[in-house]
Each structure stands twice: as structure tokens, then as C-alpha cells.
Scaffold this active site. Structure first.
Site, PDB file in Angstrom:
ATOM      1  N   LYS A   1       0.847  -1.202   0.000  1.00 31.98           N
ATOM      2  CA  LYS A   1       0.000   0.000   0.000  1.00 31.98           C
ATOM      3  C   LYS A   1       0.884   1.254   0.000  1.00 31.98           C
ATOM      4  CE  LYS A   1      -1.789   2.723   3.056  1.00 31.98           C
ATOM      5  NZ  LYS A   1      -1.828   4.038   2.400  1.00 31.98           N
TER       6      LYS A   1
ATOM      7  N   THR B   1       6.649   6.770  13.839  1.00 39.82           N
ATOM      8  CA  THR B   1       6.834   5.903  15.007  1.00 39.82           C
ATOM      9  C   THR B   1       5.481   5.563  15.633  1.00 39.82           C
ATOM     10  OG1 THR B   1       9.036   6.785  15.359  1.00 39.82           O
ATOM     11  CG2 THR B   1       7.979   5.764  17.271  1.00 39.82           C
TER      12      THR B   1
ATOM     13  N   GLU C   1      10.694   0.644   9.794  1.00 42.43           N
ATOM     14  CA  GLU C   1      11.643   1.742   9.558  1.00 42.43           C
ATOM     15  C   GLU C   1      10.882   3.023   9.890  1.00 42.43           C
ATOM     16  OE1 GLU C   1      13.226   4.667   8.540  1.00 42.43           O
ATOM     17  OE2 GLU C   1      13.205   4.206   6.394  1.00 42.43           O
TER      18      GLU C   1
ATOM     19  N   CYS D   1      13.501  10.608   6.755  1.00 43.06           N
ATOM     20  CA  CYS D   1      13.561  10.038   8.110  1.00 43.06           C
ATOM     21  C   CYS D   1      14.960  10.189   8.714  1.00 43.06           C
ATOM     22  CB  CYS D   1      13.136   8.589   8.089  1.00 43.06           C
ATOM     23  SG  CYS D   1      13.919   7.651   6.783  1.00 43.06           S
TER      24      CYS D   1
ATOM     25  N   GLU E   1      10.450  14.836  15.714  1.00 41.72           N
ATOM     26  CA  GLU E   1      10.684  14.848  14.275  1.00 41.72           C
ATOM     27  C   GLU E   1       9.764  15.888  13.639  1.00 41.72           C
ATOM     28  OE1 GLU E   1       9.533  11.271  12.084  1.00 41.72           O
ATOM     29  OE2 GLU E   1      11.455  11.381  11.044  1.00 41.72           O
TER      30      GLU E   1
HETATM   31  P1  NDP Z   1       2.138   7.516   8.753  1.00 37.61           P
HETATM   32  O1  NDP Z   1       2.995   6.656   9.573  1.00 37.61           O
HETATM   33  O2  NDP Z   1       0.758   7.779   9.197  1.00 37.61           O
HETATM   34  O3  NDP Z   1       2.032   6.922   7.272  1.00 37.61           O
HETATM   35  C1  NDP Z   1       2.890   5.944   6.707  1.00 37.61           C
HETATM   36  C2  NDP Z   1       2.070   4.923   5.944  1.00 37.61           C
HETATM   37  O4  NDP Z   1       1.269   4.161   6.859  1.00 37.61           O
HETATM   38  C3  NDP Z   1       1.083   5.517   4.956  1.00 37.61           C
HETATM   39  O5  NDP Z   1       0.963   4.686   3.839  1.00 37.61           O
HETATM   40  C4  NDP Z   1      -0.190   5.542   5.773  1.00 37.61           C
HETATM   41  O6  NDP Z   1      -1.336   5.640   4.980  1.00 37.61           O
HETATM   42  C5  NDP Z   1      -0.106   4.224   6.494  1.00 37.61           C
HETATM   43  N1  NDP Z   1      -0.890   4.085   7.703  1.00 37.61           N
HETATM   44  C6  NDP Z   1      -1.461   5.049   8.473  1.00 37.61           C
HETATM   45  N2  NDP Z   1      -2.079   4.489   9.533  1.00 37.61           N
HETATM   46  C7  NDP Z   1      -1.905   3.149   9.434  1.00 37.61           C
HETATM   47  C8  NDP Z   1      -2.300   2.030  10.241  1.00 37.61           C
HETATM   48  N3  NDP Z   1      -2.986   2.188  11.352  1.00 37.61           N
HETATM   49  N4  NDP Z   1      -1.925   0.804   9.849  1.00 37.61           N
HETATM   50  C9  NDP Z   1      -1.202   0.628   8.732  1.00 37.61           C
HETATM   51  N5  NDP Z   1      -0.818   1.638   7.929  1.00 37.61           N
HETATM   52  C10 NDP Z   1      -1.148   2.889   8.282  1.00 37.61           C
HETATM   53  O7  NDP Z   1       2.848   8.852   8.503  1.00 37.61           O
HETATM   54  P2  NDP Z   1       2.142  10.218   8.046  1.00 37.61           P
HETATM   55  O8  NDP Z   1       2.037  10.205   6.609  1.00 37.61           O
HETATM   56  O9  NDP Z   1       0.881  10.490   8.778  1.00 37.61           O
HETATM   57  O10 NDP Z   1       3.222  11.244   8.548  1.00 37.61           O
HETATM   58  C11 NDP Z   1       3.214  11.661   9.894  1.00 37.61           C
HETATM   59  C12 NDP Z   1       4.596  11.825  10.415  1.00 37.61           C
HETATM   60  O11 NDP Z   1       5.288  10.592  10.329  1.00 37.61           O
HETATM   61  C13 NDP Z   1       5.470  12.772   9.617  1.00 37.61           C
HETATM   62  O12 NDP Z   1       5.273  14.076   9.995  1.00 37.61           O
HETATM   63  C14 NDP Z   1       6.832  12.263   9.949  1.00 37.61           C
HETATM   64  O13 NDP Z   1       7.252  12.804  11.169  1.00 37.61           O
HETATM   65  C15 NDP Z   1       6.639  10.787  10.104  1.00 37.61           C
HETATM   66  N6  NDP Z   1       7.021  10.019   8.910  1.00 37.61           N
HETATM   67  C16 NDP Z   1       8.180   9.333   8.940  1.00 37.61           C
HETATM   68  C17 NDP Z   1       8.583   8.642   7.835  1.00 37.61           C
HETATM   69  C18 NDP Z   1       9.851   7.893   7.811  1.00 37.61           C
HETATM   70  O14 NDP Z   1      10.344   7.574   6.740  1.00 37.61           O
HETATM   71  N7  NDP Z   1      10.421   7.577   8.930  1.00 37.61           N
HETATM   72  C19 NDP Z   1       7.813   8.640   6.594  1.00 37.61           C
HETATM   73  C20 NDP Z   1       6.574   9.350   6.703  1.00 37.61           C
HETATM   74  C21 NDP Z   1       6.220  10.005   7.821  1.00 37.61           C
HETATM   75  P3  NDP Z   1      -1.805   7.091   4.479  1.00 37.61           P
HETATM   76  O15 NDP Z   1      -0.665   7.823   3.943  1.00 37.61           O
HETATM   77  O16 NDP Z   1      -2.706   6.781   3.399  1.00 37.61           O
HETATM   78  O17 NDP Z   1      -2.417   7.740   5.677  1.00 37.61           O
END
Ligand code: NDP
Length: 492
Positions: A197, A251, A271, A305, A402
Site C-alpha cells: 500500500k 513511530t 523503519e 527520516c 521529528e
Molecule cells: P504515517 O505513519 O501515518 O504513514 C505511513 C504509511 O502508513 C502511509 O501509507 C499511511 O497511509 C499508512 N498508515 C497510516 N495508519 C496506518 C495504520 N494504522 N496501519 C497501517 N498503515 C497505516 O505517517 P504520516 O504520513 O501520517 O506522517 C506523519 C509523520 O510521520 C510525519 O510528519 C513524519 O514525522 C513521520 N514520517 C516518517 C517517515 C519515515 O520515513 N520515517 C515517513 C513518513 C512520515 P496514508 O498515507 O494513506 O495515511
């Protein structure tokens, strides 16, 4: 002797005095007006018939629409993945699997410019980065793992390995195509099938890659791509046919996934976030270090990240470094991501822009000093000026949480031990940078810093052969290299 100011020394000032002509990249991204779910080798609508829009964050205009996958669609995707796993993919000799993966890599290279433009339009990153980093590195991951497919006997010397089965994968929006490659390539090389996804805001290059999978004649069901939001991600992670779950993202969501996977017997890699220290000693080559600092935090608008979001500078050079940094950010070009001169593109979504603004406000409220260039921002779209905070203390939110945006917090230290103590004083442990002339100091720092990756006199360097991953709240498991591949294998 009294110092006299050299009034003849002329400084080159860019910015508004030297306007660049627009240099837009013109390749056609070949978007379709709507995309279905990619299940069992074909595009098909969601069972509910629901769709959602995807936009260009630099203009806020709709690019396309895509199907919203629900539990029934995710179930269909896993059934296709399970069938493909048992009937074709895991039974195919590694040499043959490798040929498919090579084919994917080459087809991606053939369409590199088209993919770079698509990535920039959907994600907001500068075309220079999509073109020179995201797309070539994604292709490199497929090439590298294609080479492993017939050499699995060497993944764990002395042991045999087998693929666990269909893998459920969820990826974020900051490197949509690259994260897809990081996830799919090792899974396929090891003989697993995939249900993945992409992030809701940036799914388009995943669906374009599905076209490449069709062109490569990949057997149906080996890779299935389901688009949607967090609920779709949860359905992927919790599906009983998933034998392994791989997640990259926040996280907070990582913790939810860890709880839901606990006790199911599924393999899990996470990750997650980071708050990396980029550490500059007084013997470092300062101009190079400043370039490294800029690359460390403003690359991809800081949506990284492993971004070097905490700058630790040795106290005796702090003023010089801050001055150099302020001058450097005053010439960063912020604006149209499709322009080849742009250094800092659009923030990925309004939601993320609001989060960055709130974090920056907290920095101001807590007493840190903000420095921003006076650059003009486009009237539409989600943009934020490159921002540096000085006078930051370890207790400030901007030093602990972050931000995931173009915002740097500058702190100081006096001794090596203090630098290590401050760098490690965080819940995260994904990456760090060290700038110094002394090799012995680099060795000491890289041993004592609790970070999965430590860059020395450089920053943000990635290679498919090199494992990447974190400690503590940055997650566990590795991606890339032999170690990353091993996470997609079961020892027998
Ligand atoms: P999320 O962790 O919410 O999103 C990452 C992925 O997980 C997306 O595909 C999201 O879907 C999906 N997701 C959301 N909720 C669930 C769940 N309960 N079970 C399984 N999958 C889920 O990150 P955000 O996009 O909301 O970003 C928020 C913060 O996260 C950022 O501000 C940043 O600080 C951090 N972040 C860190 C990353 C990294 O590489 N370490 C990458 C992205 C974000 P969808 O996008 O459709 O909501």
C-alpha cells in the site's frame, strides 16, 4: 595594527539580482485520468466503487483519481499473492526470478524521465532530486536484488533459507517510488510475493510501476498494489495470509502495527522516524560541512527520516558556521518543483505544512531564534522557507521531535564526549553525521553513536548494497545489502 575593512572585496549576491530564467522539465508524465487497484496482474475497481483524488502539492490541482481499497479488495490481493507464491514465484528457479527483476530495472531506466516528472508532480520534490536520485536509486535497487535472486545460498552462510510467503508492505509519501523499490525488490529476489500500500497522497508512481510490471510480464499476483489511506494499510498489515510485514512511516503508526502483529507469528520490520545529529568539529572543512548540513536538512524539503535535523556544532566555531549557513540558505531557490534550478520544492500536503508551522511556532514560543531567507514563495501550493533555529536547547520540542520539514535546530558542544552524549540523547537512532579531519575521531564516534547509519564528512548517501535501518524508536530490521535481504528470508 588596526584592521581596515577591504572595501574592494565584492561579494556575489544572487537572489533577486540574478534572476534565473524558468527551466521547466518537459517530459510527459503520461498520467491516466483514473487508476484502479493492481491485483492479480490487472487493474480493477474497488469493490465499493469508491475513488479518491490525488493532487499536485505545488499547485493544489488534481492530477488523477484512484480506487480506494477496502478489506474485500485487500483480501482479494492477498489471495492472488498467496496463489502466485505457491504456484509460480517461490517455485521458480532464482535465475529466472532474477531475469524478471532485471527487466523491471531496465524498463524503469527506459522511462526514467517520465517517472521523475510523475514523482515530482505528485510529491512536490525538486525535479533535480527525482531525476538524479529517486528514479536511478530505485532502478539500482532492482538491479542489485536481481543479482541476488540466484545466490540465496550465500545470504546466510552455512544455513539454507526459504521465503516466508506473501508479504504485506506499507510505505510513506516522502520517497514513493524509492520506498516501493526498497520493499518490492528484496521481497521478490527472496521468492516472496507482495501486497503493498503506497501513501494516500503519493500513489501514482506505484501505479505507473504496475504498468512496468505488466510490460515485464511478471506473473499475475506476484506484486499487488492497493491504494487507500490508513485503514487500507491496517487491512494489509492485519491480513492473516501475510507472513511478513514491512512498514516505513511514523513511530506512532509503527507502534500500532507492532501491537497488532504481536503474537501472530508474522515476521516484522519497521523503519520509523529519526532526529539525527549532524556533528561538526572545529577541524572540519567548514565550507564542505555547510554544504553537507544543507543537503542533510533541505534535501526533499526535509521530508527524510534520516534528515540531519539537529546540528551539533563545536562551540568555538558556532558563530562562523551559523553565519555561513544563513548566507547559504539565502541563495536556496524555493519554488516550482518542476524547474531544474529549484533547490527546495513543495511540502507534500497541507496537513504536513500545518504540522511544520506548528513545530516552528513552538520553537519561537520556547525562545529559540529563527532565521529564514526573505525568498518569495509561490502564491498557490504548499511551500515553506528553509528555516534555521539557533539558541536551541535540548529540552525544546524542535530539538526532540521529528519535524519532517525544512527546519534545522542548531545546538553546541565543547568536547567529543558531550557531542556523543547530546547526539544519543534522543528517543530515535536512525542516522548521524560526523565532520572532522581526524580519522580516529570518526572511528570513535561511529562506534559510540547509537545510530544505524553514521556518515563521515558527507551526508545522505545511499546505496542498495548498504544496509539501512535504526535503533530504539527508529525501528528494527534493515533494508538494503545482505542484511536487508535476510529480513525477507526464513532460516531453515
Ligand atoms: P504515517 O505513519 O501515518 O504513514 C505511513 C504509511 O502508513 C502511509 O501509507 C499511511 O497511509 C499508512 N498508515 C497510516 N495508519 C496506518 C495504520 N494504522 N496501519 C497501517 N498503515 C497505516 O505517517 P504520516 O504520513 O501520517 O506522517 C506523519 C509523520 O510521520 C510525519 O510528519 C513524519 O514525522 C513521520 N514520517 C516518517 C517517515 C519515515 O520515513 N520515517 C515517513 C513518513 C512520515 P496514508 O498515507 O494513506 O495515511
Amino acid at each position: 595594527m588596526a584592521k581596515t575593512k577591504n572595501t574592494n572585496a565584492r561579494e556575489l549576491i544572487f537572489g533577486d539580482l540574478w534572476e534565473f530564467d524558468p527551466a521547466p522539465e518537459t517530459a510527459d508524465p503520461k498520467f491516466k485520468t483514473s487508476y484502479g487497484l493492481f491485483i492479480d496482474g490487472k487493474f480493477s475497481p474497488a469493490a465499493s466503487g469508491k475513488m479518491f483524488d490525488t493532487i499536485n502539492p505545488a499547485t493544489e490541482k488534481k492530477i488523477s483519481e484512484m480506487a480506494l481499497a477496502g478489506a474485500r479488495d485487500v483480501d482479494r490481493a492477498f489471495k492472488a499473492a498467496d496463489k502466485a507464491f505457491h504456484t509460480t514465484w517461490s517455485r521458480m528457479p532464482g535465475l529466472e526470478r532474477g531475469k524478471y527483476i532485471y527487466r523491471i530495472a531496465r524498463l524503469l531506466q527506459d522511462r526514467a524521465r517520465e517517472f521523475a516528472v510523475a514523482e515530482t508532480l505528485n510529491g512536490g520534490k525538486p525535479i533535480r532530486e527525482a531525476r538524479d536520485f529517486d528514479v536511478p536509486t530505485a532502478a539500482a535497487h532492482f538491479f542489485y536484488h536481481a543479482g541476488w535472486a540466484d545466490k540465496l545460498a550465500y545470504v546466510a552462510p552455512g544455513r539454507s533459507v526459504r521465503p516466508p510467503g506473501p508479504v504485506g508492505q506499507v510505505i510513506p509519501w516522502n520517497f514513493p517510488l524509492l520506498m516501493l523499490a526498497w520493499k518490492i525488490a528484496p521481497a521478490l529476489a527472496a521468492g516472496n510475493t507482495v501486497v503493498i500500500k503506497p501513501a494516500e497522497t503519493t500513489s501514482i508512481t506505484a501505479l505507473k510501476l504496475a504498468e512496468i510490471l505488466q510490460e515485464a510480464d511478471l506473473p499475475p499476483g506476484v506484486v499487488n498494489i492497493v491504494t487507500g489511506a490508513g485503514e487500507t494499510g491496517a487491512a494489509v498489515v492485519n491480513h492473516p495470509l501475510a507472513k511478513k510485514v514491512a512498514f516505513t512511516g511514523s513511530t506512532d503508526v509503527g507502534k500500532i502495527i507492532m501491537r497488532s502483529v504481536a503474537g501472530t507469528g508474522k515476521k516484522l520490520t519497521l523503519e520509523l522516524g529519526g532526529k539525527a545529529a549532524n556533528i561538526i568539529f572545529d577541524d572540519a572543512p567548514l565550507d564542505q560541512a555547510v554544504e553537507g548540513i544543507v543537503n542533510g536538512i533541505f534535501f526533499n524539503q526535509g521530508h527524510v527520516c534520516c534528515a540531519g535535523s539537529r546540528l551539533l556544532v563545536q562551540e568555538n566555531i558556532a558563530d562562523v558556521v551559523l553565519e555561513k549557513l544563513k548566507r547559504r540558505i539565502s541563495v536556496l531557490r524555493v519554488g516550482d518543483p518542476l524547474d531544474k534550478n529549484t533547490d527546495v520544492g513543495a511540502i507534500n500536503s497541507r496537513e504536513q505544512l500545518d504540522k511544520i508551522k506548528a513545530m516552528v511556532q513552538s520553537g519561537i514560543d520556547e525562545g529559540a531564534e529563527m532565521h529564514q531567507p526573505a525568498c518569495k514563495l509561490p502564491a498557490r501550493g504548499f511551500f515553506f522557507r528553509p528555516t534555521v533555529f539557533s539558541k536551541v536547547s535540548m529540552s525544546h520540542r524542535i530539538a526532540r521531535e521529528e519535524i519532517f520539514g525544512p527546519v534545522l535546530s542548531v545546538l553546541t558542544f565543547r568536547t567529543v564526549d558531550e557531542a556523543i552524549e547530546k547526539a544519543n540523547n534522543t528517543a530515535f537512532g536512525l542516522s548521524a553525521g560526523v565532520w572532522t579531519d581526524k580519522g580516529s575521531r570518526i572511528l570513535k564516534m561511529s562506534t559510540e553513536l547509537k545510530a544505524g547509519v553514521v556518515w563521515a564528512n558527507t551526508y545522505n548517501k545511499f546505496d542498495p548494497t548498504s544496509p539501512f535501518g535504526g535503533y530504539k524508536e527508529s525501528g528494527f530490521g534493515r533494508e538494503g545489502g545482505r542484511q536487508g535481504l535476510l529480513d525477507y528470508c526464513e532460516l531453515v
